[in-house]
Every structure is written in C-alpha cells, then in structure tokens.
Design an enzyme around this catalytic site. Sequence first.
Site, PDB file in Angstrom:
ATOM      1  N   ASP A 352     -54.283 -30.504  -5.997  1.00  0.00           N
ATOM      2  CA  ASP A 352     -52.927 -30.071  -5.545  1.00  0.00           C
ATOM      3  C   ASP A 352     -52.083 -30.331  -6.736  1.00  0.00           C
ATOM      4  O   ASP A 352     -52.413 -31.327  -7.528  1.00  0.00           O
ATOM      5  CB  ASP A 352     -52.646 -30.858  -4.415  1.00  0.00           C
ATOM      6  CG  ASP A 352     -53.165 -30.276  -3.035  1.00  0.00           C
ATOM      7  OD1 ASP A 352     -53.687 -29.363  -3.357  1.00  0.00           O
ATOM      8  OD2 ASP A 352     -52.840 -31.117  -2.090  1.00  0.00           O
ATOM      9  N   ASP A 669     -54.070 -31.750   1.630  1.00  0.00           N
ATOM     10  CA  ASP A 669     -53.264 -32.797   2.338  1.00  0.00           C
ATOM     11  C   ASP A 669     -52.879 -32.170   3.763  1.00  0.00           C
ATOM     12  O   ASP A 669     -52.886 -32.692   4.801  1.00  0.00           O
ATOM     13  CB  ASP A 669     -52.133 -33.249   1.846  1.00  0.00           C
ATOM     14  CG  ASP A 669     -51.329 -32.020   1.091  1.00  0.00           C
ATOM     15  OD1 ASP A 669     -51.364 -30.902   1.512  1.00  0.00           O
ATOM     16  OD2 ASP A 669     -50.482 -32.285   0.171  1.00  0.00           O
ATOM     17  N   ASP A 673     -56.132 -27.600   5.225  1.00  0.00           N
ATOM     18  CA  ASP A 673     -57.038 -27.842   4.067  1.00  0.00           C
ATOM     19  C   ASP A 673     -58.487 -28.381   4.553  1.00  0.00           C
ATOM     20  O   ASP A 673     -59.449 -28.538   3.659  1.00  0.00           O
ATOM     21  CB  ASP A 673     -56.524 -28.735   3.057  1.00  0.00           C
ATOM     22  CG  ASP A 673     -55.217 -28.235   2.350  1.00  0.00           C
ATOM     23  OD1 ASP A 673     -55.069 -26.970   2.242  1.00  0.00           O
ATOM     24  OD2 ASP A 673     -54.339 -28.990   2.097  1.00  0.00           O
TER      25      ASP A 673
HETATM   26  P1  ATP Z   1     -49.018 -28.421  -3.793  1.00  0.00           P
HETATM   27  O1  ATP Z   1     -49.967 -27.295  -2.698  1.00  0.00           O
HETATM   28  O2  ATP Z   1     -49.420 -28.478  -5.093  1.00  0.00           O
HETATM   29  O3  ATP Z   1     -48.933 -29.729  -2.835  1.00  0.00           O
HETATM   30  P2  ATP Z   1     -46.567 -27.563  -2.759  1.00  0.00           P
HETATM   31  O4  ATP Z   1     -46.013 -28.607  -2.231  1.00  0.00           O
HETATM   32  O5  ATP Z   1     -45.686 -26.582  -3.445  1.00  0.00           O
HETATM   33  O6  ATP Z   1     -47.619 -27.666  -3.633  1.00  0.00           O
HETATM   34  P3  ATP Z   1     -46.649 -26.377  -0.285  1.00  0.00           P
HETATM   35  O7  ATP Z   1     -45.838 -27.783   0.528  1.00  0.00           O
HETATM   36  O8  ATP Z   1     -47.547 -25.386   0.590  1.00  0.00           O
HETATM   37  O9  ATP Z   1     -47.300 -26.632  -1.610  1.00  0.00           O
HETATM   38  O10 ATP Z   1     -45.437 -25.389  -0.277  1.00  0.00           O
HETATM   39  C1  ATP Z   1     -45.091 -24.214  -0.592  1.00  0.00           C
HETATM   40  C2  ATP Z   1     -43.769 -23.705  -1.178  1.00  0.00           C
HETATM   41  O11 ATP Z   1     -43.014 -23.930   0.314  1.00  0.00           O
HETATM   42  C3  ATP Z   1     -43.311 -24.695  -2.050  1.00  0.00           C
HETATM   43  O12 ATP Z   1     -43.485 -24.113  -3.307  1.00  0.00           O
HETATM   44  C4  ATP Z   1     -41.890 -24.311  -1.748  1.00  0.00           C
HETATM   45  O13 ATP Z   1     -41.422 -22.936  -2.335  1.00  0.00           O
HETATM   46  C5  ATP Z   1     -41.810 -24.168  -0.333  1.00  0.00           C
HETATM   47  N1  ATP Z   1     -41.673 -25.321   0.486  1.00  0.00           N
HETATM   48  C6  ATP Z   1     -42.111 -26.735   0.259  1.00  0.00           C
HETATM   49  N2  ATP Z   1     -41.426 -27.444   1.195  1.00  0.00           N
HETATM   50  C7  ATP Z   1     -40.546 -26.792   1.958  1.00  0.00           C
HETATM   51  C8  ATP Z   1     -39.521 -27.372   2.988  1.00  0.00           C
HETATM   52  N3  ATP Z   1     -39.633 -28.436   3.498  1.00  0.00           N
HETATM   53  N4  ATP Z   1     -38.805 -26.396   3.604  1.00  0.00           N
HETATM   54  C9  ATP Z   1     -38.844 -25.011   3.178  1.00  0.00           C
HETATM   55  N5  ATP Z   1     -39.567 -24.553   2.130  1.00  0.00           N
HETATM   56  C10 ATP Z   1     -40.365 -25.496   1.610  1.00  0.00           C
END
Ligand code: ATP
Length: 950
Positions: A352, A669, A673
């Site tokens: 990730d 996480d 997954d």
């Molecule tokens: P990784 O998979 O590397 O942990 P990530 O944290 O970007 O990356 P996700 O948590 O699935 O993966 O988030 C995907 C997308 O959703 C992010 O790139 C962001 O644009 C959006 N996002 C993340 N957190 C929030 C939130 N709390 N509220 C709204 N949108 C969010």
Amino acid sequence: MGSAPDAAPTPATPTSTTSAGTAERTLDAPWSRPPDEVLAELGTDAGGLSNGDAAARLAEVGPNRLPPPQRDPLWKRILVHFDDVLIYILLVSAVLKAILGDWVDFTVILAVAVINAAIGFIQEGRAESALEGIRNMLSVNAEVRRDGAWARVDADDVVPGDVVRVRSGDRVPADVRLIQATNLRVEESALTGESVAAAKKVDAVGAVAGVGDRSSMLFSSTLVAAGQGVGVVTATGTATEIGRIQTMISEVRSLATPLTRQLDRFGKLLAVLILAMAVVMVIIGRVFHDFTVPELISASIGFAVAAVPEGLPALVTITLALGVQQMARRRAITRKLPAVETLGSVTTICSDKTGTLTKNEMTARTVRTSGRTFAVAGAGYAPVGDVTRDETDGERHADLTDDRDLAALATVMMLCNDARIVPDESDADGWRLVGEPTEGALRTLGMKAGVDPTGWRRVAVVPFESENKFMATLDADPDGGLHVHVKGAPDRVLDRCTTQVGADGGTEPLDRAFWDAQIDALGGRGLRVLAAARRTAAEGTEDLDVDDVADGLELCGLVGIVDPPRPEAIEAIAECRDAGIRVKMITGDHAGTALAIGREMGIVDPHDGTGENVAPAVLTGPELEEMSTEKLRQVVRDVDVYARTSPEHKIRIVSALQSHGEVVAMTGDGVNDAPALTQADVGVAMGIKGTEATKEAAEVVLADDNFATIERAVKEGRRIYDNIRKSVLFLLPTNGAQSLVILVAVLFGLTLPLQPVQVLWINMITAVTLSLALAYEKAEPDVMRRAPRDPKASILDGAYVRRILLVSLLIGGATILLFYVERAQGVPIAEAQTTAVTMLALGQLAYLFNCRFLDRSSLTLDVLRGNRVVWISAVTLLALQAVFVYAPFMHSWFDSAPIDVVEWGKTLGLALVVFLLVEVIKWVGRRWTARDHVPALVERHDAGQRAVQG
Ligand code: ATP
C-alpha cells in the site's frame, strides 16, 4: 438471510451466575424491544457509561473474554515426547539389555530416554511460550463511549451497558443491541453457518426470532463486512451467543511447518534405512566375523542410536519460534509459523502507499478553485498558518467573505468530516488529531481558512468506503436549510458534478477538461488530491444514500495534500532491489500522485514508461479491469505502480504474479483486502490502520504499519532459514561420524570404539549444548545481496550434501584413527574409548565454528565474535566432557576412564585439523558453486527472476 440452526430464544434470565461465580447481566430478548427500553433496562443511555460505572460493572461481571481452549493435561504433553523413533529404539534396547542382565546399561539407557523426552518437552514449551507472547500482542480493541467521548479500549474491558461503535472490518466486541445503523452488514458464519453477510437494522424483530434473524443485534466475534453502527452492549464474555456455544474463534496454531514436516519425513526414511543397514551389519558381523550375540546387539543399538538425527525437527521448530520472537521485537508479528519460511523466499512485495510507504501525516498545501490557487502555510495538524491567494500582483490573505469560492470548498471539507483537531499539551505542536489523517488535513484546512461550524447539525452520512472513494453528509445549516456535502477522490466526485462554483461564488457549467488538467498538475507534484462538491437538499430530507449523490452536484474545487515519504522506506526499497526483490505500489490514490511518489521512493525507474518499455509505468484499476487475464500476466511483472485500485484488483495482481512463479507478499488494511492477503504467499496486515478482518487473514501483522518492517521481516526470514540450514549442516555429520565409527568396526571385525551408552552420551551432550547455538547466529553480511531462495528447492543442495558426507568422514576417521592407534600402543580399552568419545565431542565443537558461516570462510576473527551462545555451549560441553572423563560415577555408568594430557592434546590437535580441512572443503565449494548472488549491475527488471532461474 438463513435462519439460525438453534432457533430457540434466549432464556429470560435477568441475572444468572456463571460457574466462575461472576454475575452476568442478560436481558430478555433485547432484539424484540425498542432501543430506548433496552438502554433503560441496562441503566445507561445513548451517551454511554461513565468510566467509574464501567469499572464497577467490570468488577461485577468480569472481563469480556472466553475461557481459553482446553490444553492437553501435563502428563499427555510429556508422553507425546516418547512417541518418537529414537525413543522406541532406546526402549527396545533397554529391554534387550535387561534380558542380557546388563542393569547398569539398562538404567543409563532409560535415563537417557527420559532426559531426551524432557529436552523435547522443554524446547517445545519454549517455542510455545514464545508464540503465546506474540498472540497477546494481537489483542482486539473496541471503540466505546465513556464519559461522553469515544475511546478505544481493550475489548476485554467492555461491559454490558457500554455504547460501542463498529465499522467495516471491525470484530464485534460483545453482543450488541443496535441504536444506529448505516448500510450495516455483518458476516456471522461462525454463529449461523451463513456465509453471506447479513443486513442489520435498528428495527425490532419478533421475540422468537432465531440468531440468524435477529437483525437488530450484533453478536460477539462476528465481523462487520460493511457500513457502520452504534449500539449498546447487552452481554459480554460467556453470556454472549458465541460464549454459549463455546467455540472460541482463535486461529489454530500449530508448531508444524512445511520444513519440519519435510525433515520429519526425511527422519523417518532415514530410520528405516538405518534399521536395514543395522540388519546387514549384524549379518556380516555374524557370518564373516565371530562377534557374539550380545556384542552384535550392542553394536546395532549403538549404530541405530548414532545414526538417527532425532533432534532435527525439534531444532527446526525452536529456531523458527526464536525467530518469530526476534521478528516481533522488530515489530513484525508472525501469526503463522510457516510464514517465517516463506518470508525468506519472497520475490515481490506489493505494498500500500498511504501510511506504509508514506508517513500518513497529511497537510493540505494547495487549494484550487475555478478561478484561483490558494497556498496553505503551516505544518502538521495545528490549525496555525495562513491561507493566501496567489495573485499576479502579489500575495494576499484569503478572506471568506471576499473569497466565496474558498468559503464553499472549506465549508464542505470542514463539515463532511469525522476528524477532530483537539488541543493537547503533550503533543509537540500543541494539537492532536482524532480520526483519519486525510480528514484531519482537511479539517485543519477548514480551521485555517476560518470556517465556523457552530450551529451546523449533521442529519445523515454516507461513510467513506474504499470502493466508493468518497464520503457524503447531509447537514442542516444554522437557519435550518439542508445541504449535501461530498468530498472524495477527484475523478469520482467530478463524475457526479454538472456545475462548478465560480470565482465569485456563483454557479457556472462544469469545465471538466480544466479540472482534469488541474488534477494531473497537482498529482504530478506528488500531492494527494481531494475534491469537494455540494448541493442543496429538499426540506424535510432525513436520509442520505449513495444514489442521492449520483449526479447533479456543484464542484467547489480541489485540495492538494502532502504526505511525505518515509525515509526508512526509501532505504528499504533500495535494499530490496539489492536482494532481488521487486517492490510494487498498489494504491487507491490517483495515478499521477502514485507515479510521482513511486519515482521519489525509487519504486519506479525515472525512465520507465518513457523508453521502449512495452509495459506502462502505472496501471489504473479501470485499465486493469479492461485487461484479459493473459494480457495482465504479460505486463504484471513490469508495472511498478497500480493506482486507483479497489481491493478486488489486488487478487488479480497477486494471481498474475504467482503465475510467473513469484512468491508474493501483499499488504492490506481494509476489510476487503482479506481475500487478497489470503491469496498472497505472505499476507501482511497493518497493525495500526488495519481492520480485524485483515489481521485475521494475514500471516504477518506490522505493529508500526511501516514498509521498512516488511523488508526487515524478509531479512529475518532469510536469516532464520540460513540458521536452520546451518543447524542441519551441523547436526547431520554428528550422526554420520558416529555411525561410521561403529559400521567400520563391525564390518572389519574390530573392537567397538564406542559403546551404545557412550554414543548416547555424545548425542545427549551435543543436543543440550551445541545444536541450539546456531539458532542465535546473526544474519550473514550478504543476506540481502542474494537472490531470493527458490521455495521449491530442498534445504540442502548437492554441495551441502557433499559437505555433510565429507565432514562425517573427517570426524569419524579421526576417531577411528585415534582409537586403533591407541589400542595398538596397548592403551586399555576404557581409556581408548574415552579418547574416542572426547575426539567426537571436540571434533563437533570445532565443526560448530565452521558452521557459523554457511559459505563464508571461518578463518577470520569474526568467528570468535557475535554469538555469545556459541561460547556458552562450548564451555558447557567441555565441562560435561570433563565430568565424563574424570568423575568416578561416570566411570561406572559409561565405562569411561581418565585420559592424560597427551590424549587431550591429540584430540584437540585433530579437532583443529578437522576445522582447517572443513575450511578447505568450503573454499573448494566457493570456487565451484558461485552461489546465487544478485549481480550488482544487471538490469533490475529481471534481477530477481534471472538469478532465481540461473
Ligand atoms: P493506499 O491504498 O495506498 O492506502 P489510499 O489511502 O489512497 O491509498 P483509500 O483509503 O482506498 O486508499 O482511498 C482512496 C481514495 O479515496 C483516496 O485517494 C482519496 O482520494 C479518497 N479518500 C481517502 N480517504 C477519504 C475520506 N476520508 N473521505 C473521502 N475521500 C477519501
């Protein structure tokens, strides 16, 4: 939804007493009554308990846990260690000795059998307690409302009456009557056998409903598959539904691994071979030489005892268990023992991004609206720092009354947000984040911009889920007007917009091309981009659903957030590259952002995707969906960054990599997954960010969510495997040399240089002392410069087998030589046999120092340093051997006799010769077999694969 197998309603016992004597509160069918009534009966309200009340209740009902699964009784666990080929041989020998009337030998053999079993028992106990300690590190948390605020507590401390909150991925801590539920679905197969997640609602159901139909209840130990909910705890510990059926949901831990099983099989095969050889030996001894029956029995017992490598499986188990303990100290918690072996052969790590490769310390840097760009000053979550307008004629402070576009965006980011920034003296900058870092950054932005949320009230929410990639809220303003606020991944939000907020705060048509260019520009700088959008809602609206925000939104603008890379992760990636392990980033983030961070971290070659490379540097989830499995297989190894992915893409990526024979470690996480982690060879869950569901599916849990920890775990895995190999290389010649001595004597009709009890003595002292020393060996300096181990290859290759045979010949030869020369010189038999035993002991001690370094030369001062246990073992061995030689009671038990200085000198001298000759063997080995090091300059793309295949 399936109905429960045990449809009987819970007996209506308001207070019952468990066998342990603690009072439990159980309620009369709480699923059939309105939440308020249940709350009242439990003496609580939606605001939860006070800390004091909770403590009092805990004292009354006892901790919220189930009794541990019953262990076998002690006598059974001891007896298991007598169930072993060697022990059988010993017991048969003891009986034979008794028949021959040799009572001293009978007693000694029995004593040795008991000591051997005791060693096994103690070692297994150590291995188990090492694992037990690790199990305790994985305690489950629960989110409860105490003294009016949400807090995370140990699930053991949850009491009836507590108000708890669960969200997707959580394990339900106790039996709970729902008070609130949003899209809540729970996987209850442990209770109902139904594998499809059950939908949960607040509405009461009939009192006679079976467990599977009680949709207003959550049950302890079940997993939240989606949504979120709040409820009141109705039962804890043994009073819960799961407690009633007494099935503890705990992973089955076994001390067996593929390697121990492989060695176990090898040991059994060897035992059969040894018995066959013993028979041949007896026949030859009887037919060609005039050995008496007792002599032959003695010789074959000695031979069998000498040849069986009985300590091997236990040695491997304890080495693995010690390794697991070491890894836990380095913050990688192994849940399944075999994972330690697999870690050492990992060829690809899929990681990730957020929090693992980056710090997950988010700060909003830039705001882009349709008319302007704003710069945001300050660091961390402290709401201190200016928001300034980038004007061509000079910067100036942003102001919410003038800058209506900024006001619109900042308000959405402030309200569509669950994070809180609270003053905290103990924190370096005086503020602390409660909640998600991304949300924290946006909340801080809102505060810096001067948005005042007083008077606003949240009416409904669509929580953030990785699949949707956005969050939406329905909020009432201070005047009662209703507004829908949405924030999320920019492409997802843009898809839902038809208009945009103009520079003056008015509405204008959406300019999609403009925004796409802005997203690329911000992403290209490595910024995480989030978009904000809004619309008004009709009066009286009370609910909000994903479909309610499907279109018709007005875009307010974009925010660029920095999330600095972890410097230690950059180093770890470089080390992985040297170790022939490829690192791939799989992220939910935007392609541009992911690629920029990937370049910064050294995952992506700066030239990738620009040259003649067929594979793109970054592949997005939607692109991946378009691809056939075969097409994905073709490019999967060359693509380093996967962006905008959803959890289900991870499985396809892992499978495609595995189809090339790659051994894949995959991090995760979120609750979704879990399948990908199960599919991966080593599933790695995040200890902090990860959900219970993911941790359960994982082999390894990272206590610090840090990529560098995975790299260290791989290194540990390689070290442990090396140490097992060293131990095997050390142990087998021990058996080889001893059996050779006896075999040669019988085949040539000579006096036996060793009596069976003496063989037992040697085996026992080396088992107690030397054999464990190598488990404590440090990593070889080149562990992370070698290509990954082929997981299918056997632990010993041809060169090592040759080494084992040669060393057996050397130590066995030295013993035979010394014994017969002494006999020829007229030395009494007891003394010559004692010299032979001493030769074996010292020869093995010398060989231990050869084995400290697998292929590297031991002719260096390093061989004297770096492993204290080697010295402790050596001194213990010498002390025990001195007792053997000089203690009068040993003379009568083992037929030993004192030896003089010259004999000590000869054995020591020959031991030194053995040491030097083994070094020659290692040197020849080094010249002949260039072990699979990663050539420093080969093109990284194929480094791992080529070296493995080569
Ligand atoms: P990784 O998979 O590397 O942990 P990530 O944290 O970007 O990356 P996700 O948590 O699935 O993966 O988030 C995907 C997308 O959703 C992010 O790139 C962001 O644009 C959006 N996002 C993340 N957190 C929030 C939130 N709390 N509220 C709204 N949108 C969010």
